[in-house]
Design an enzyme around this catalytic site. Structure first.
Site, PDB file in Angstrom:
ATOM      1  N   CYS A 134      36.885  42.425  38.530  1.00  0.00           N
ATOM      2  CA  CYS A 134      39.056  42.812  39.088  1.00  0.00           C
ATOM      3  C   CYS A 134      38.911  44.380  39.202  1.00  0.00           C
ATOM      4  O   CYS A 134      39.201  45.191  39.888  1.00  0.00           O
ATOM      5  CB  CYS A 134      39.966  43.315  37.805  1.00  0.00           C
ATOM      6  SG  CYS A 134      39.491  40.792  37.086  1.00  0.00           S
ATOM      7  N   ASP A 135      37.272  45.272  37.652  1.00  0.00           N
ATOM      8  CA  ASP A 135      37.519  46.208  37.982  1.00  0.00           C
ATOM      9  C   ASP A 135      36.064  46.989  38.280  1.00  0.00           C
ATOM     10  O   ASP A 135      35.545  48.162  38.088  1.00  0.00           O
ATOM     11  CB  ASP A 135      37.780  46.782  36.321  1.00  0.00           C
ATOM     12  CG  ASP A 135      39.079  46.212  35.853  1.00  0.00           C
ATOM     13  OD1 ASP A 135      40.142  46.194  36.615  1.00  0.00           O
ATOM     14  OD2 ASP A 135      39.682  46.142  34.829  1.00  0.00           O
ATOM     15  N   CYS A 138      37.094  41.566  32.468  1.00  0.00           N
ATOM     16  CA  CYS A 138      36.837  40.776  34.555  1.00  0.00           C
ATOM     17  C   CYS A 138      35.710  41.702  35.125  1.00  0.00           C
ATOM     18  O   CYS A 138      36.917  42.852  35.452  1.00  0.00           O
ATOM     19  CB  CYS A 138      38.281  40.390  34.680  1.00  0.00           C
ATOM     20  SG  CYS A 138      38.449  40.040  36.135  1.00  0.00           S
TER      21      CYS A 138
END
Ligand code: NAP
Length: 304
Positions: free
Chosen positions: A134-135, A131
């Site tokens: 997200c990261d 993801c």
């Protein structure tokens, strides 16, 4: 007894929930995490109609949830552990107990596919990610590898360039699978280095990612690429564990339905990414969620 239980609160499930709530069906939408599904992992959605400037994945599903709840849809956090599906009876076993329903719509989507190479499992959350939304911010000014050549891989590579100094896009062929518009965009970016005809064979590191071993599939030549992060976007696996052996699945494991979203068991419907079909988009998921509820209404009528 519920009229309808919907399993999974992504765009298909939330749309089904909206239509079912408006149709005044006694409906329960079950979600094990928070509503949103994979769209939550999408930074920016540009091809969902109605938002000419685009919209963040988070905002889009938040609006869908609020719209459904406005019509009193009940969304509960329950993880489904077992399903008993027959033409006569549908039982949903969750961590909180057994639920019975007249009809069921499966909208539990799909999960990112893993590479299955050495080092991958060990380093999940320590540099291996599925993801970018997200990261990606963890990799500001660093170098990362990104595996895959489809729409997701290319979209996420473009997103990563906002943070990473260099994105090495590793693709196993000499042509990207992604649509032309995305291909053109990614190939115009200096920060993206496309490594053609190449597969990763090992992710290197103990407590954090140090690099990735690569192999050129045409020449057989091996190499090592030092990177701090590895992002994997090599497709999705349908979340059909609960229905294996109970519903007809295609050879890739997706649920087979007819045009009305009816599965092989009467009263059980499927919509969104879990379905066997040619196009997996938010726009298609939404249409299928609506169709499934229309079919559920006709099915419930037929029981009377
Ligand atoms: P996908 O289209 O199935 O692409 C997966 C990519 O990973 C392919 O390039 C494939 O290579 C590669 N791959 C698969 N297994 C691999 C392995 N073991 N090692 C290395 N590479 C591997 O998956 P996706 O990109 O996640 O897209 C899924 C669906 O969502 C598609 O229908 C897509 O169009 C849709 N989608 C649409 C948008 C949008 O419209 N904006 C955004 C995201 C996703 P090959 O090309 O050689 O097969």
């Amino acid at each position: 007894m519920e009229d309808l239980i919907i399993i999974g609160a992504g765009p298909a499930g939330l749309t089904a929930g909206l239509y079912a709530a408006r149709a005044r069906l006694k409906t329960l939408l079950l979600e094990k995490l928070s509503p949103g599904g994979q769209v939550l992992m999408t930074d920016w959605v540009e091809n969902y109609p109605g938002f000419p400037d685009g919209i963040s994945g988070f905002d889009l599903v938040d609006k869908m949830r609020r719209q459904a709840e406005k019509f009193d849809l009940v969304i509960e956090n329950q993880e489904v552990s077992r399903l008993e599906l027959s033409p006569e009876k549908k039982v949903v076993v969750t961590d909180k107990g057994n639920l019975e329903t007249r009809a069921l719509i499966l909208t539990s989507g799909a999960t990112p596919r893993k590479l299955g190479i050495e080092g991958e499992e060990l380093l999940i959350g320590k540099g291996v990610s599925y993801c970018a939304t997200c990261d990606a911010p963890f990799y500001r000014d660093q170098e990362v590898a990104l595996i895959g050549g489809g729409d997701t891989a290319v979209e996420e590579a473009i997103f990563l360039t906002r943070f990473a100094a260099k994105v090495h896009l590793i693709h196993r062929r000499d042509e990207l699978r992604a649509t032309k518009l995305l291909r053109e965009r990614v190939m115009a970016l200096d920060q993206v280095n496309i490594v053609w005809d190449t597969v990763p064979t090992r992710i290197v590191g103990d407590t954090e990612v140090k690099g990735v071993d690569l192999k050129n599939v045409k020449t057989g030549k091996t190499s090592h690429l030092p990177v701090q992060g590895v992002f994997v976007f090599v497709g999705y696996i349908p979340n059909t564990e609960l229905v294996k052996g109970q519903l007809e699945l295609d050879k890739l494991g997706f649920v087979v339905t007819n045009n009305d979203m009816q599965t092989s068991v009467p009263g059980v419907f499927a919509a969104g990414d879990i379905r066997s079909k040619i196009l997996r988009q938010i726009a298609t998921a939404v249409g299928e969620g609506a169709t499934a509820v229309f079919a559920v209404e006709r099915y419930l009528e037929s029981l009377k």
